[in-house]
Design an enzyme around this catalytic site. Sequence first.
Site, PDB file in Angstrom:
ATOM      1  N   GLU A 167      -2.358  -9.061   8.280  1.00 14.25           N
ATOM      2  CA  GLU A 167      -1.689  -8.135   9.207  1.00 14.25           C
ATOM      3  C   GLU A 167      -2.517  -7.866  10.462  1.00 14.25           C
ATOM      4  OE1 GLU A 167      -0.187  -4.681   7.224  1.00 14.25           O
ATOM      5  OE2 GLU A 167       1.232  -5.867   6.059  1.00 14.25           O
ATOM      6  N   GLU A 352       3.958 -10.023   1.231  1.00 14.68           N
ATOM      7  CA  GLU A 352       4.084  -8.630   0.776  1.00 14.68           C
ATOM      8  C   GLU A 352       5.499  -8.147   1.028  1.00 14.68           C
ATOM      9  OE1 GLU A 352       1.323  -5.694   2.326  1.00 14.68           O
ATOM     10  OE2 GLU A 352      -0.349  -7.106   2.140  1.00 14.68           O
TER      11      GLU A 352
HETATM   12  C1  FCB Z   1       0.624  -3.293   4.183  1.00 11.48           C
HETATM   13  C2  FCB Z   1      -0.805  -3.567   3.752  1.00 11.48           C
HETATM   14  C3  FCB Z   1      -1.089  -3.255   2.312  1.00 11.48           C
HETATM   15  C4  FCB Z   1      -0.367  -2.009   1.869  1.00 11.48           C
HETATM   16  C5  FCB Z   1       1.096  -2.078   2.228  1.00 11.48           C
HETATM   17  C6  FCB Z   1       1.899  -0.891   1.754  1.00 11.48           C
HETATM   18  O1  FCB Z   1       0.653  -3.003   5.535  1.00 11.48           O
HETATM   19  O2  FCB Z   1      -1.123  -4.911   3.969  1.00 11.48           O
HETATM   20  O3  FCB Z   1      -2.467  -3.174   2.150  1.00 11.48           O
HETATM   21  O4  FCB Z   1      -0.993  -0.908   2.400  1.00 11.48           O
HETATM   22  O5  FCB Z   1       1.233  -2.192   3.602  1.00 11.48           O
END
Ligand code: FCB
Length: 442
Positions: A167, A352
């Site tokens: 990210e 994610e």
């Molecule tokens: C993302 C992050 C992860 C977690 C999720 C909810 O932005 O990569 O570490 O905090 O959000």
Amino acid sequence: MRLRRSDFPDGFQFGAATSAYQIEGHGFGGAGSTHWDSFATGPGNVMRGENGAVACDHYNRWESDLDLMEAAGLDAYRFSTSWARVLPEGRGAVNAEGLDFYDRLVDGLLARGIAPYATLYHWEMPSALADLGGWMNGDVAGWFADYTEIIMGRIGDRVEATATINELWCVAWLSHFLGHHAPGMRDIRAAARAMHHVLLAHGHAVQAARALGFDNLGLVTNLEYTEPADESVEAAEAASVQDALYNQWFLGAVFKQEYPTVALAGLERHLPKGWQDDFGVIGTPVDWVGINYYTRKLVKPGPSGMFCDIVDLPGNLPKTAMDWEIYPEGLSYFLERVQREYTGDTPLFITENGMASLDRMGADGRIEDWARSAFLDAHFAAALRAIEAGVPLKGYFVWSLLDNFEWAFGYDKRFGMIHVDFKTQVRTPKQSWLDFTEALKR
Ligand code: FCB
């Protein structure tokens, strides 16, 4: 849950994701201090001043955590390696115990038939390097490449795939302009430099890993569906700046060797000298791209009228415990857009996706997080739609395996499919874990 593994292409990888600082327990095993350790001591930075010193105690419990994944039949696990655990001062002396930990973790995954997906940086900048400016200092690219050589030299021969940085928007913008994450800067020059250096570090790391003979290298970008909050021209402009900074800056740099014009209008004069010459490194080819997707935001200009003073307003869709709107359509939108505008045939992964919920344990010891099962199911369906539309999506990692340290929210927000009692460290699979892993058998 309607998900059936058999609806997805053969070889599609279903897994769960975590990150080092959020689960390991950074106080164990000789890890060096990170900027999150110091940020957490600042009043108002992290809920209740909590930090990752103990977290899920995964450093000591990793074997039983891996057993849970094996028993459930997960194909893959996305974890991160901590820079400050491996190099407590960020450079120089290696903490052998830290390197050994990741070595055992990778072997432990392979022994259980789970493919290891490593991420080299998930936000814990060693304090010694933060003291030198961290992401604001152009030397960070070399420091990160050196760390990459060390960690890849140890585990690169056995991991399935490696991402450099998690990210990049959060590393740069959220942490240096919005000030919500460590190091908590609120400065456009700092942010512009971080926006560039994080990409430069990514490019150098890919080159360093390739030079050692490794492949399957990628990066992980987070994307957020952005819409104007109203019909005004100003709201449309705010949405376009937000989309440029968030959704176009990083992929555009890597895949087109350019920054979006609307973003440059505000950032160009703050970028480091000679930034245009760095695209050769930044654009080093990658083998895959990971997308983290959570929500949509409705935006309009903030009161100052200054560049990127952008505020978001609550929309009317159902929300998670983070107050994030649930918008699965955004996932298929981004998968198709990223393929069309940037990545073409390059494989994509959802690295994610998941939600926070309140997750109370019932008197019978069960945690009935039906909302999470429904959330995941709707997003699996969105992923399937993108695959049917021709997107080369190869895997899906749910965030997260365990409840964990949720950054500025401390231990307050629970994202896990497995509940963690932070007093006793007892793990309890939630209903969503049972649903997810059952679906993988269908
Ligand atoms: C993302 C992050 C992860 C977690 C999720 C909810 O932005 O990569 O570490 O905090 O959000």
